[in-house]
Design an enzyme around this catalytic site. Structure first.
Site, PDB file in Angstrom:
ATOM      1  N   SER A 129       0.903  -1.192   0.084  1.00 10.75           N
ATOM      2  CA  SER A 129       0.100  -0.105   0.068  1.00 10.75           C
ATOM      3  C   SER A 129       0.786   1.225   0.013  1.00 10.75           C
ATOM      4  O   SER A 129       2.128   1.021   0.303  1.00 10.75           O
ATOM      5  CB  SER A 129      -0.942   0.060   1.197  1.00 10.75           C
ATOM      6  OG  SER A 129      -1.502   1.340   1.364  1.00 10.75           O
ATOM      7  N   TYR A 169      -2.887  -0.571  10.261  1.00 11.32           N
ATOM      8  CA  TYR A 169      -2.786  -0.775   8.832  1.00 11.32           C
ATOM      9  C   TYR A 169      -1.631  -0.461   8.168  1.00 11.32           C
ATOM     10  O   TYR A 169      -0.677  -1.286   7.692  1.00 11.32           O
ATOM     11  CB  TYR A 169      -3.963   0.236   8.032  1.00 11.32           C
ATOM     12  CG  TYR A 169      -3.953  -0.557   6.585  1.00 11.32           C
ATOM     13  CD1 TYR A 169      -4.655  -1.427   5.938  1.00 11.32           C
ATOM     14  CD2 TYR A 169      -3.365   0.299   5.512  1.00 11.32           C
ATOM     15  CE1 TYR A 169      -4.693  -1.722   4.808  1.00 11.32           C
ATOM     16  CE2 TYR A 169      -3.424   0.295   4.304  1.00 11.32           C
ATOM     17  CZ  TYR A 169      -4.309  -0.905   4.022  1.00 11.32           C
ATOM     18  OH  TYR A 169      -4.188  -1.315   2.593  1.00 11.32           O
TER      19      TYR A 169
END
Length: 204
Positions: A142, A155
């Site tokens: 990501s 995350y």
């Protein structure tokens, strides 16, 4: 590195029932690639597999947090797909909340999904990938593996760790037939926020 041709060989995709995993499966199916699709959502996995009528597809319902289930699935995939040339790890979830709202259990849950699930399926399939003349592992990380925003601590931690795992594994596999890469997408309309979790302490 030897030329990698996925036509007629098998690519294993985790998180294949939705989002980028499903779109990658559609793309590769149209190019003559055999597919082994992994997801914890049995219904959604069956739906995407039913779309891919022109490809050789097997589906495997697996909770990537369960190491025994992961290694059993990898053995089943290797038995049913004798030529595995690629692994693409798209499985992952989201957890929203700041440090005061998040519990340790909530943060560990996300790390188990995003990081240890990625590590587990990679380790389990590595012998089959090593057996191929050329193979490639792609980990979907990501943009939050490059920069960490507020409200996304678990995350970002998990994705930074996926980045580190990918880089270290790439160095370990230098000189072998297996190469490793990571992808760092920014905002993609995958539904991850809708399917992810929020800290229980957040006001609905």
């Amino acid at each position: 590195m030897k030329h990698l041709d996925l036509t007629g060989s098998t690519t294993v995709i985790t998180g294949a029932a939705n989002g980028m995993g499903a779109d990658i499966a559609r793309l590769l199916a149209g190019r003559g690639t055999h597919l082994a699709l992994i997801d914890h959502d049995a219904a959604a996995l069956a739906t995407i597999a039913a779309e891919l009528t022109d490809a050789h597809v097997t589906t495997h319902v697996v909770d990537l947090r369960d190491d025994d289930a992961v290694f059993a699935a990898a053995a089943s995939i290797a038995e049913g797909h004798p030529r595995i040339n690629a692994l693409i790890t798209c499985a992952g979830s989201s957890m929203l909340g700041d440090i005061d709202q998040l519990t340790m259990e909530e943060m560990r849950w996300l790390t188990d999904v995003n990081l240890w699930g990625t590590v587990s399926i990679t380790k389990a399939l590595l012998p089959a990938l090593r057996a191929a003349p050329a193979a490639h592992i792609t980990h979907l990380a990501s943009v939050y593996a490059l920069a960490a925003p507020a409200g996304r601590i678990p995350y970002a931690v998990s994705k930074f760790a996926v980045r580190a795992f990918s880089e270290a594994l790439r160095h370990e596999l230098e000189g072998t037939s297996v190469s490793v890469g990571a992808v760092y997408p920014a905002g993609v309309r995958t539904g991850i926020i809708l399917h992810g979790r929020y800290a229980a302490a957040i006001d609905p």
